[in-house]
Design an enzyme around this catalytic site. Structure first.
Site, PDB file in Angstrom:
ATOM      1  N   HIS A  76       0.816  -1.225   0.000  1.00 35.88           N
ATOM      2  CA  HIS A  76       0.000   0.000   0.000  1.00 35.88           C
ATOM      3  C   HIS A  76       0.843   1.265   0.000  1.00 35.88           C
ATOM      4  O   HIS A  76       0.336   2.343  -0.294  1.00 35.88           O
ATOM      5  CB  HIS A  76      -0.931  -0.002   1.220  1.00 35.88           C
ATOM      6  CG  HIS A  76      -2.027  -1.024   1.105  1.00 35.88           C
ATOM      7  ND1 HIS A  76      -3.322  -0.706   0.787  1.00 35.88           N
ATOM      8  CD2 HIS A  76      -2.002  -2.372   1.232  1.00 35.88           C
ATOM      9  CE1 HIS A  76      -4.053  -1.798   0.727  1.00 35.88           C
ATOM     10  NE2 HIS A  76      -3.270  -2.834   1.012  1.00 35.88           N
TER      11      HIS A  76
ATOM     12  N   ASP B  94       3.439   9.320  -0.752  1.00 38.81           N
ATOM     13  CA  ASP B  94       2.234   8.574  -0.379  1.00 38.81           C
ATOM     14  C   ASP B  94       2.012   7.475  -1.408  1.00 38.81           C
ATOM     15  O   ASP B  94       2.149   7.739  -2.614  1.00 38.81           O
ATOM     16  CB  ASP B  94       1.024   9.526  -0.394  1.00 38.81           C
ATOM     17  CG  ASP B  94       0.034   9.223   0.714  1.00 38.81           C
ATOM     18  OD1 ASP B  94      -0.036   8.046   1.131  1.00 38.81           O
ATOM     19  OD2 ASP B  94      -0.671  10.147   1.162  1.00 38.81           O
TER      20      ASP B  94
HETATM   21  C1  GDG Z   1      -2.166   3.760   3.370  1.00 39.19           C
HETATM   22  C2  GDG Z   1      -1.166   4.437   2.431  1.00 39.19           C
HETATM   23  C3  GDG Z   1      -2.898   4.372   0.631  1.00 39.19           C
HETATM   24  C4  GDG Z   1      -8.427  10.136   8.125  1.00 39.19           C
HETATM   25  N1  GDG Z   1      -8.844  10.845   9.191  1.00 39.19           N
HETATM   26  C5  GDG Z   1      -9.985  10.288   9.576  1.00 39.19           C
HETATM   27  C6  GDG Z   1     -10.257   9.203   8.739  1.00 39.19           C
HETATM   28  N2  GDG Z   1      -9.293   9.144   7.860  1.00 39.19           N
HETATM   29  C7  GDG Z   1      -9.291   8.179   6.762  1.00 39.19           C
HETATM   30  C8  GDG Z   1      -9.465   8.864   5.425  1.00 39.19           C
HETATM   31  C9  GDG Z   1      -8.926   7.820   4.481  1.00 39.19           C
HETATM   32  C10 GDG Z   1      -7.889   7.132   5.345  1.00 39.19           C
HETATM   33  O1  GDG Z   1      -8.104   7.477   6.703  1.00 39.19           O
HETATM   34  C11 GDG Z   1      -6.500   7.576   5.004  1.00 39.19           C
HETATM   35  O2  GDG Z   1      -6.139   6.968   3.818  1.00 39.19           O
HETATM   36  P1  GDG Z   1      -4.873   7.450   3.014  1.00 39.19           P
HETATM   37  O3  GDG Z   1      -4.884   6.745   1.707  1.00 39.19           O
HETATM   38  O4  GDG Z   1      -4.923   8.926   2.861  1.00 39.19           O
HETATM   39  O5  GDG Z   1      -3.592   7.141   3.894  1.00 39.19           O
HETATM   40  P2  GDG Z   1      -2.987   5.981   4.873  1.00 39.19           P
HETATM   41  O6  GDG Z   1      -3.754   5.817   6.110  1.00 39.19           O
HETATM   42  O7  GDG Z   1      -1.573   6.402   5.068  1.00 39.19           O
HETATM   43  O8  GDG Z   1      -3.084   4.642   4.015  1.00 39.19           O
HETATM   44  C12 GDG Z   1      -1.901   5.258   1.377  1.00 39.19           C
HETATM   45  C13 GDG Z   1      -3.768   3.603   1.598  1.00 39.19           C
HETATM   46  O9  GDG Z   1      -3.000   2.892   2.559  1.00 39.19           O
HETATM   47  C14 GDG Z   1      -4.651   2.595   0.872  1.00 39.19           C
HETATM   48  O10 GDG Z   1      -3.890   1.763   0.049  1.00 39.19           O
HETATM   49  O11 GDG Z   1      -3.711   5.201  -0.174  1.00 39.19           O
HETATM   50  O12 GDG Z   1      -0.982   5.816   0.462  1.00 39.19           O
HETATM   51  O13 GDG Z   1      -0.256   5.255   3.152  1.00 39.19           O
HETATM   52  O14 GDG Z   1      -9.910   6.895   4.130  1.00 39.19           O
HETATM   53  O15 GDG Z   1     -10.806   9.194   5.220  1.00 39.19           O
HETATM   54  N3  GDG Z   1     -11.332   8.412   8.838  1.00 39.19           N
HETATM   55  C15 GDG Z   1     -12.210   8.700   9.827  1.00 39.19           C
HETATM   56  N4  GDG Z   1     -12.009   9.738  10.699  1.00 39.19           N
HETATM   57  C16 GDG Z   1     -10.916  10.561  10.603  1.00 39.19           C
HETATM   58  O16 GDG Z   1     -10.773  11.511  11.374  1.00 39.19           O
HETATM   59  N5  GDG Z   1     -13.309   7.938   9.937  1.00 39.19           N
END
Ligand code: GDG
Length: 509
Positions: free
Chosen positions: A155, A362
Site C-alpha cells: 500500500h 504517499d
Molecule cells: C495507506 C497508504 C494508501 C483520516 N482521518 C480520519 C479518517 N481518515 C481516513 C481517510 C482515508 C484514510 O483514513 C487515510 O487513507 P490514506 O490513503 O490517505 O492514507 P494511509 O492511512 O496512510 O493509508 C496510502 C492507503 O493505505 C490505501 O492503500 O492510499 O498511500 O499510506 O480513508 O478518510 N477516517 C475517519 N475519521 C478521521 O478523522 N473515519
C-alpha cells in the site's frame, strides 16, 4: 469455489466501521464479493504469546485474529514496521531506525502469523497478503509447505534502490517478495523502483511484468487502489454528512473553506502545508478574513518518537499562524487533533472549496479520491494534489503541486480560490469519472484475476515438467533464474495445501 483469504496486520473490529481508516474500509469492501476470510492481529496485547485464535464475523466474512505479545508490539509493530520500514519506504532514511532486535521481532511475528494461518488454508484458497508489515509472510507460508496461490500488495511506495540498500536486510526482504506468485504496487513508478533494485542490486532480470532473481520469479504489476465510490457518494448525501456540512457552512459564513484530512504522519507533509498556508496569508493579507483552513489530523502511532515530535511541530505551527493572523473575532485556521466519522468527513469535504492533499510521499492517498466523490456536482471544490502522492499518476485534472515549495502551495491555494465555476466543474467531472471507474471493486477484481492467472502460470498440474510450469519459463534459460538456483519442485498431492517441503529451503530455517 475457493475463498479469498486476506491477511493484513490489523483486522477491523465489527464496531469500527464508521471510523475505520482507508485500508480497513478498502479491505472490507474487497472482501464482500464471495466466500472470504480475513486474518490478522486483533489489536490486543498480551504479556505472553499463546497462539490462540479468535473468530468473529463481519457481514459474511470470517474474521480470524490473534493477539501480539508486548515484545512483538514494540519490535515488530512500533519497531521494524513503523520505525524502520515506514520511514525508509517514504524516503525518510533520516528517521529510519535499524536496531537489530526490530528485525528479529518482525521475523518472529511473520513466522507466528504463518504458523497460525497455514492450518486454516484450503488448497483452492487465494491468499492475498497486505502491506509492509507482512512482506516475509508468503515465504514463511511456503516454508510450511503452502503451495497455493499467494499474492502480495504494497500500500505504500517502494523506495528507490539507493535508499532501499540502506536497510541492512535489503536482500533478504527483496528475496521474500519472490515467494509470491504476484506482487502488486500502487503505481507504475513503484513497480519500476522495485524492478530497478532487482536488476541493479540483485543481478536479476526483468522481462515486462516478469521479474526473476534469487533463483525464483514473480509477476509485478501496478494496481492503483480506489475507494468504494458508490458508498462514499451515498455517505456524502447522508443526514450525518448534511449536519457536518451545516456546521461548517455556519462557521464559514462569507469565508471559503480549505480542508485537509490526514493521519498525523510525517509522510503527509503537514508542516510544509501549514507553511504554504502561512505564505498564502502573507502574500494575500486581504484574504485573511475570507478563508478558513480546517486541518483534521487524528494522532497515529503515538508510541513512535517521530510522531510525538511531529504532533508538537504541527500544533506549534498552527498556533503561530493563528497568533500572527487571528483577531478577537476570527482565526484563519483550525487544527483538530481528533477523529471524525466517515459520514461527517464526507460533509466536511463537500463544504470545502479547496481540498489540500499534499503528502511528501504517499502510496496512493484515498483522501484525494474521497474529496472528489463528496463534491456537490453544481458547485464542486478544487483538489490541490501533491505530485508525490500515487494518486497524482491518475488524477491529472487536480492542481498538481510540489509540496516542498511554500510559495508554489500559496499560489495554488490562491488560484484554486479564484477558479471559475466552469473550470471547477470541468476538472471535477473528469476526476470523478476516474474515481468511479477505478474504484475498490475494480482494484480487487483486477488483483484477484491477475493472481489466478499468475498461479496457473506457476503450474498447478503435477504432470507437466517443472520448469515449464513456472513463471519465467518462457524467458531465455540463462536469464530466467539468475543468480542460478533450482526452481522449487511442484507438489504432487493436489488434495492438500501443505505439500511442498522443497519450499522450506527457501526460508531462513
Ligand atoms: C495507506 C497508504 C494508501 C483520516 N482521518 C480520519 C479518517 N481518515 C481516513 C481517510 C482515508 C484514510 O483514513 C487515510 O487513507 P490514506 O490513503 O490517505 O492514507 P494511509 O492511512 O496512510 O493509508 C496510502 C492507503 O493505505 C490505501 O492503500 O492510499 O498511500 O499510506 O480513508 O478518510 N477516517 C475517519 N475519521 C478521521 O478523522 N473515519
Amino acid at each position: 469455489m475457493g475463498r479469498l483469504v486476506v491477511v493484513s496486520n490489523r483486522v477491523a473490529a465489527a464496531e469500527d466501521a464508521a471510523r475505520a481508516g482507508g485500508l480497513s474500509v478498502a479491505l472490507r469492501a474487497a472482501l464482500k464479493a464471495g466466500p472470504a476470510m480475513w486474518f490478522g492481529w486483533s489489536g490486543e496485547r498480551v504479556t505472553e504469546y499463546s497462539g490462540a485464535l479468535k473468530t468473529h464475523r463481519i457481514d459474511d466474512i470470517d474474521v480470524v485474529t490473534l493477539d501480539l505479545e508486548d515484545a512483538d508490539f514494540e519490535e515488530y509493530y512500533n519497531g521494524y514496521a513503523n520505525a524502520t520500514l515506514w520511514p525508509l519506504f517514504h524516503s525518510r532514511t533520516d528517521l529510519a531506525d535499524y536496531t537489530r532486535s526490530f528485525e528479529q521481532g518482525y521475523a518472529r511475528v511473520n513466522r507466528r502469523f504463518a504458523e497460525a494461518l497455514a492450518p486454516l488454508l484450503r488448497p483452492d484458497d487465494l491468499v492475498w497478503v497486505h502491506d509492509y508489515h507482512l512482506i516475509p509472510l508468503g515465504r514463511e507460508l511456503r516454508r510450511l509447505g503452502v503451495v497455493g496461490s499467494i499474492g502480495f500488495f504494497l500500500h505504500i511506495p517502494w523506495p528507490a534502490p539507493q535508499l532501499f540498500t540502506t536497510l541492512p536486510q535489503h536482500a533478504d526482504l527483496a528475496d521474500a517478495m519472490f515467494a509470491y506468485d504476484l506482487v502488486g504496487f500502487q503505481t507504475a513508478a513503484c513497480v519500476d523502483a522495485f524492478a530497478d533494485y532487482v536488476t541493479r542490486e540483485a543481478r536479476g532480470r526483468r522481462e515486462g511484468e516478469l521479474l526473476a532473481a534469487f533463483g525464483r520469479s514473480t509477476l509485478a504489476r501496478a494496481f492503483p487502489i480506489g475507494i468504494d465510490a458508490p458508498q462514499f457518494l451515498r455517505l456524502a448525501r447522508s443526514k450525518a454528512a448534511e449536519r457536518a456540512w451545516d456546521r461548517m457552512a455556519a462557521h464559514g459564513v462569507f469565508r471559503s473553506l480549505i480542508v485537509g484530512v490526514d493521519r498525523l504522519d510525517y509522510s503527509k507533509g503537514l508542516p510544509e502545508r501549514l507553511l504554504g498556508f502561512e505564505q498564502f496569508l502573507k502574500a494575500h493579507p486581504d484574504m485573511v478574513r475570507k478563508v478558513l483552513y480546517l486541518q483534521i489530523a487524528p494522532s497515529s502511532r503515538e508510541g513512535v518518537e517521530a510522531y510525538q515530535a511531529l504532533r508538537a511541530q504541527v500544533l506549534a505551527l498552527a498556533g503561530r499562524i493563528n497568533a500572527t493572523w487571528a483577531e478577537m473575532d476570527h482565526a484563519p485556521m483550525l487544527c483538530v487533533n481528533r477523529n471524525y466519522e466517515r459520514a461527517e468527513l464526507a460533509g466536511i469535504y463537500r463544504a470545502a472549496r479547496v481540498g489540500l492533499v499534499t503528502p511528501l510521499r504517499d502510496g496512493m492517498n484515498l483522501v484525494a479520491k474521497e474529496y472528489v466523490a463528496a463534491q456537490d456536482p453544481d458547485d464542486p471544490g478544487v483538489l490541490i494534489l501533491s505530485r508525490f502522492a500515487g494518486a497524482a499518476e491518475q488524477m491529472t485534472d487536480a492542481m498538481i503541486v510540489n509540496p516542498y515549495c511554500a510559495e508554489e502551495l500559496a499560489e495554488a491555494i490562491g488560484a484554486a480560490l479564484e477558479m471559475p465555476r466552469r473550470e471547477r466543474v470541468r476538472r471535477w467531472m473528469r476526476l470523478l469519472e476516474g474515481v468511479e471507474r477505478c474504484d475498490v471493486r475494480g482494484w480487487r477484481d483486477d488483483f484477484v484475476a491477475a493472481l489466478t492467472v499468475a498461479r496457473r502460470r506457476r503450474a498447478p498440474e503435477a504432470e507437466r515438467p517443472v520448469r515449464a510450469e513456472l513463471p519465467g519459463a518462457d524467458l531465455p534459460k540463462e536469464t530466467a533464474f539468475s543468480p542460478p538456483g533450482d526452481p522449487p519442485k511442484l507438489a504432487r498431492d493436489r488434495g492438500s495445501a501443505i505439500v511442498a517441503p522443497e519450499w522450506r529451503r527457501l526460508g531462513r530455517g
